[in-house]
Design an enzyme around this catalytic site. Structure first.
Site, PDB file in Angstrom:
ATOM      1  N   GLY A 171      12.963 -31.041   8.044  1.00 36.71           N
ATOM      2  CA  GLY A 171      14.411 -31.025   7.825  1.00 36.71           C
ATOM      3  C   GLY A 171      15.111 -31.717   8.973  1.00 36.71           C
ATOM      4  N   GLY A 172      16.353 -31.315   9.197  1.00 34.51           N
ATOM      5  CA  GLY A 172      17.134 -31.921  10.276  1.00 34.51           C
ATOM      6  C   GLY A 172      16.526 -31.673  11.642  1.00 34.51           C
ATOM      7  N   GLY A 406      11.738 -69.682  19.799  1.00 36.57           N
ATOM      8  CA  GLY A 406      12.648 -68.579  20.101  1.00 36.57           C
ATOM      9  C   GLY A 406      11.929 -67.462  20.829  1.00 36.57           C
ATOM     10  CB  ALA A 407       8.525 -66.070  20.457  1.00 37.85           C
TER      11      ALA A 407
HETATM   12  C1  HXC Z   1      13.182 -17.913   8.465  1.00 39.69           C
HETATM   13  C2  HXC Z   1      10.973 -18.450   8.385  1.00 39.69           C
HETATM   14  C3  HXC Z   1      11.294 -19.805   8.231  1.00 39.69           C
HETATM   15  C4  HXC Z   1      12.649 -20.160   8.216  1.00 39.69           C
HETATM   16  C5  HXC Z   1       9.168 -19.615   8.223  1.00 39.69           C
HETATM   17  N1  HXC Z   1       9.657 -18.376   8.365  1.00 39.69           N
HETATM   18  N2  HXC Z   1      10.149 -20.498   8.136  1.00 39.69           N
HETATM   19  N3  HXC Z   1      11.922 -17.516   8.496  1.00 39.69           N
HETATM   20  N4  HXC Z   1      13.567 -19.180   8.348  1.00 39.69           N
HETATM   21  N5  HXC Z   1      13.027 -21.432   8.127  1.00 39.69           N
HETATM   22  C6  HXC Z   1       8.901 -17.144   8.492  1.00 39.69           C
HETATM   23  C7  HXC Z   1       8.181 -16.776   7.222  1.00 39.69           C
HETATM   24  O1  HXC Z   1       9.025 -16.039   6.398  1.00 39.69           O
HETATM   25  C8  HXC Z   1       7.045 -15.929   7.774  1.00 39.69           C
HETATM   26  O2  HXC Z   1       7.549 -14.653   8.074  1.00 39.69           O
HETATM   27  C9  HXC Z   1       6.732 -16.593   9.079  1.00 39.69           C
HETATM   28  O3  HXC Z   1       7.873 -17.358   9.441  1.00 39.69           O
HETATM   29  C10 HXC Z   1       5.561 -17.544   9.002  1.00 39.69           C
HETATM   30  O4  HXC Z   1       5.754 -18.393   7.902  1.00 39.69           O
HETATM   31  P1  HXC Z   1       4.613 -18.661   6.822  1.00 39.69           P
HETATM   32  O5  HXC Z   1       5.285 -19.294   5.674  1.00 39.69           O
HETATM   33  O6  HXC Z   1       3.834 -17.425   6.586  1.00 39.69           O
HETATM   34  O7  HXC Z   1       3.703 -19.674   7.614  1.00 39.69           O
HETATM   35  P2  HXC Z   1       2.884 -20.909   7.076  1.00 39.69           P
HETATM   36  O8  HXC Z   1       2.150 -20.530   5.831  1.00 39.69           O
HETATM   37  O9  HXC Z   1       2.102 -21.424   8.213  1.00 39.69           O
HETATM   38  O10 HXC Z   1       3.989 -22.007   6.651  1.00 39.69           O
HETATM   39  C11 HXC Z   1       4.811 -22.591   7.611  1.00 39.69           C
HETATM   40  C12 HXC Z   1       5.957 -23.383   6.950  1.00 39.69           C
HETATM   41  C13 HXC Z   1       6.684 -22.499   5.905  1.00 39.69           C
HETATM   42  C14 HXC Z   1       5.336 -24.596   6.232  1.00 39.69           C
HETATM   43  C15 HXC Z   1       6.856 -23.870   8.043  1.00 39.69           C
HETATM   44  O11 HXC Z   1       6.994 -21.275   6.538  1.00 39.69           O
HETATM   45  C16 HXC Z   1       7.942 -23.104   5.411  1.00 39.69           C
HETATM   46  O12 HXC Z   1       7.904 -23.968   4.534  1.00 39.69           O
HETATM   47  N6  HXC Z   1       9.075 -22.628   5.939  1.00 39.69           N
HETATM   48  C17 HXC Z   1      10.365 -23.100   5.462  1.00 39.69           C
HETATM   49  C18 HXC Z   1      10.633 -24.480   5.965  1.00 39.69           C
HETATM   50  C19 HXC Z   1      12.022 -24.883   5.630  1.00 39.69           C
HETATM   51  O13 HXC Z   1      12.310 -25.304   4.499  1.00 39.69           O
HETATM   52  N7  HXC Z   1      12.960 -24.733   6.610  1.00 39.69           N
HETATM   53  C20 HXC Z   1      14.302 -25.080   6.449  1.00 39.69           C
HETATM   54  C21 HXC Z   1      14.376 -26.590   6.607  1.00 39.69           C
HETATM   55  S1  HXC Z   1      16.016 -27.136   6.533  1.00 39.69           S
HETATM   56  P3  HXC Z   1       6.674 -13.318   7.921  1.00 39.69           P
HETATM   57  O14 HXC Z   1       7.610 -12.243   8.314  1.00 39.69           O
HETATM   58  O15 HXC Z   1       6.219 -13.281   6.527  1.00 39.69           O
HETATM   59  O16 HXC Z   1       5.561 -13.520   8.879  1.00 39.69           O
HETATM   60  C22 HXC Z   1      16.380 -27.265   8.109  1.00 39.69           C
HETATM   61  C23 HXC Z   1      17.723 -27.753   8.307  1.00 39.69           C
HETATM   62  C24 HXC Z   1      17.903 -28.114   9.721  1.00 39.69           C
HETATM   63  O17 HXC Z   1      15.645 -27.009   8.969  1.00 39.69           O
HETATM   64  C25 HXC Z   1      19.129 -28.929   9.796  1.00 39.69           C
HETATM   65  C26 HXC Z   1      19.427 -29.347  11.151  1.00 39.69           C
HETATM   66  C27 HXC Z   1      20.518 -30.354  11.127  1.00 39.69           C
END
Ligand code: HXC
Length: 519
Positions: A171-172, A406-407
């Site tokens: 993501g961001g 040019g290079a």
């Molecule tokens: C809250 C999160 C989280 C998140 C993971 N967790 N990502 N909690 N917010 N973004 C938590 C899970 O619920 C889990 O909690 C623990 O972290 C571990 O995650 P798992 O999924 O069990 O781990 P894994 O299987 O290794 O997968 C990792 C992962 C997946 C691929 C990163 O967790 C995932 O896809 N997360 C979401 C990614 C995402 O879409 N993020 C938002 C992106 S948008 P528990 O309690 O069960 O252990 C963004 C915008 C930013 O970031 C903008 C900035 C400008």
């Protein structure tokens, strides 16, 4: 509570904080072959130098049942320590706490050390291993990212910023590393993308794995987003330490000079014969770099991307320099879009941190063709031209063989404020290569010769005449565009002496808000 009990309470709180998300989560992290956030910091910094900040910070969110689910430190370990005795600030995202996801307070912790690093004038190292924005915190998380981005931008060119990607970065969230100077990815289990495979599939129909979309191979080889691919986290952390050996603490300091054990007058006799007799025969320019720098040590950046140009750091008599070299082994060392962008970024990196640039030239020109023209070789090539022309650090150029068209101008030529421009006797400095020149200059005469054998003989004769007249360094030397033609085996000594002489050089650009680099 007695004062002793209060001390005990502190020790207990610290122990709890050090456990992050708990022992089972730490075990899971280890099972995946990953170090914890704290282990990474310990391995990165000088032993015992880490001083942690904000260990007792917890998140403020009460939505989605988070009110009673708090972890000391809130998913990121921050603080300062030293690398080779020099201060650095560091943050390390802790995947054991909510997947290292970024909350409002998490962001504030990072901002705090970034603000202090900027005031102190010390590098910031960020270790990324995170699920991105903490979903429960909504816009507060987005605002937190933006606070970090703004600080990345303000710190750019003032203090070195280095990012390690040791897990997910999506993501961001990728934009903070992208705003820093250097990105190191661990090839085992790190990835970076703006939009993940699931959304990619939904929107475009493309079915692609995490690794193929944004793994270390992709970003070090195809996109050029990352500069180093490390085989392991240990190697990645070692690379950060190594990189800092070449950089000053901030833009007001000079890069650190170290004791040199390699004799400065060491001759490299083999260099007198390293350039093949045939002008289009390739050789490895890195063989030249290794032979002239101190102790054959060269830290190559962007090794897997745009291999037709080589960039990286080395030392001459203990003085750090940035090296840029055309690589005849790939695409004959031609400048194309990717090579121009890669080298331009590196030249600007060196310039903002006062690192002198040594350029080795063997370039047949810009890559022709519609793919390059339509892809914007004009503005991308102009980036490198602009970067060299704007750079005020000491600039030394050694033309090894070809320097055409040019290079020639682009590759740190005299007129782009090159301070010392040397050429080897094998240099060919001209508007273009013999074949192209003859086809233009003798086109009319050639069209009147019908016999193929006669035509070939005529062209060979004219090419020979052109080569004898122009494919050498002396035409340029006669005009003073080359300061001296040097014996290849003396290159190390000549470069060192030039660097010593111009070390105190002062040059500047006109006052302005900022230049308008052709981005
Ligand atoms: C809250 C999160 C989280 C998140 C993971 N967790 N990502 N909690 N917010 N973004 C938590 C899970 O619920 C889990 O909690 C623990 O972290 C571990 O995650 P798992 O999924 O069990 O781990 P894994 O299987 O290794 O997968 C990792 C992962 C997946 C691929 C990163 O967790 C995932 O896809 N997360 C979401 C990614 C995402 O879409 N993020 C938002 C992106 S948008 P528990 O309690 O069960 O252990 C963004 C915008 C930013 O970031 C903008 C900035 C400008």
């Amino acid at each position: 509570m007695s004062s002793q009990d209060k001390v005990k309470e502190l020790i207990k709180l610290r122990e709890t904080a050090r456990l992050g998300g708990g022992l089972d989560k730490i075990a899971k992290q280890h099972e995946q072959g990953k170090y914890t956030a704290r282990e990474r910091i310990e391995k990165l910094l000088d032993e015992g130098s880490f001083e942690e900040y904000d260990m007792f910070v917890t998140h403020r969110c009460t939505d989605f049942g988070l009110g009673d689910k708090k972890f000391l430190g809130d998913g990121v370990v921050t603080g300062r320590g030293t690398i080779d005795g020099r201060i650095v600030y560091v943050f390390s995202q802790d995947f054991t706490v909510f997947g290292g996801s970024l909350s409002e307070t998490f962001a504030q912790k990072i901002c705090k050390i970034m603000d202090q690093a900027l005031k102190v004038g010390a590098p910031v190292i960020g270790i990324n291993d995170s699920g991105g924005a903490r979903i429960q915190e909504g816009v507060n998380s987005l605002a937190g990212y933006a606070e970090i981005f703004q600080r990345n931008i303000m710190a750019s060119g003032v203090i070195p910023q280095i990012s390690a990607i040791f897990g997910p970065c999506a993501g961001g969230a990728v934009y903070s590393p992208a705003l820093t100077d250097v990105i190191i990815m661990n090839e085992q289990n790190s990835y970076m993308f703006v939009t993940g495979p699931k959304v990619t599939k939904a929107v475009t129909g493309e079915d692609i794995s995490v690794a193929d979309l944004g793994g270390a191979d992709v970003h070090t080889g195809k996109s050029g987003v990352a500069h180093f691919k490390a085989e392991s986290e240990d190697e990645g952390l070692m690379l950060i330490r190594k990189l800092l050996e070449y950089l000053p603490q901030n833009n007001l300091e000079e890069p650190p000079v170290t004791v040199n054990t390699d004799p400065i007058e060491r001759k490299a006799d083999e260099l007198n014969e390293i350039i093949p007799d045939k002008s289009n025969k390739p050789y490895d320019v890195k063989d030249i770099i290794y032979r002239v720098v101190d102790n054959e040590e060269f830290l190559e950046m962007h090794r897997h991307y745009a291999k037709n140009i080589v960039v990286g750091f080395a030392k001459f008599n203990g003085m750090p320099v940035g090296i840029v070299a055309n690589q005849p082994m790939f695409l004959a060392g031609v400048l194309d879009i990717e090579a121009s962008r890669k080298a331009a970024r590196f030249v600007r990196f060196c310039d903002c941190f006062n690192v002198p640039i040594v350029t080795f030239v063997d370039v047949p020109g810009f890559l022709p063709g519609s793919a390059q023209e339509h892809g914007g070789i004009i503005s991308n090539g102009a980036k490198l031209l602009f970067a060299y022309g704007e750079a005020t650090v000491p600039k030394i150029t050694v033309t090894l063989r070809k320097s055409y068209g040019g290079a020639h101008d682009v590759m740190s030529s005299k007129q782009l404020r090159g301070d010392v421009n040397y050429a080897w006797p094998t240099a060919e400095i001209a508007v273009m290569g013999a074949k192209g020149a003859i086809e233009i200059l003798e086109g009319r005469a050639m069209s009147q010769i019908n016999d193929p054998k006669e035509l070939a003989e005529f062209m060979a004769l004219k090419e020979r005449e052109y080569i004898d007249k122009f494919a050498n360094p002396y035409v340029a030397a006669r005009f003073g565009y080359i300061d001296d033609v040097i014996e290849p085996r003396n290159t190390r000594f000549r470069v060192i002496r030039a660097l010593q002489t111009i070390a105190t050089k002062k040059d500047s650009n006109p006052p302005r808000k900022h230049s308008n680099l052709p981005l």
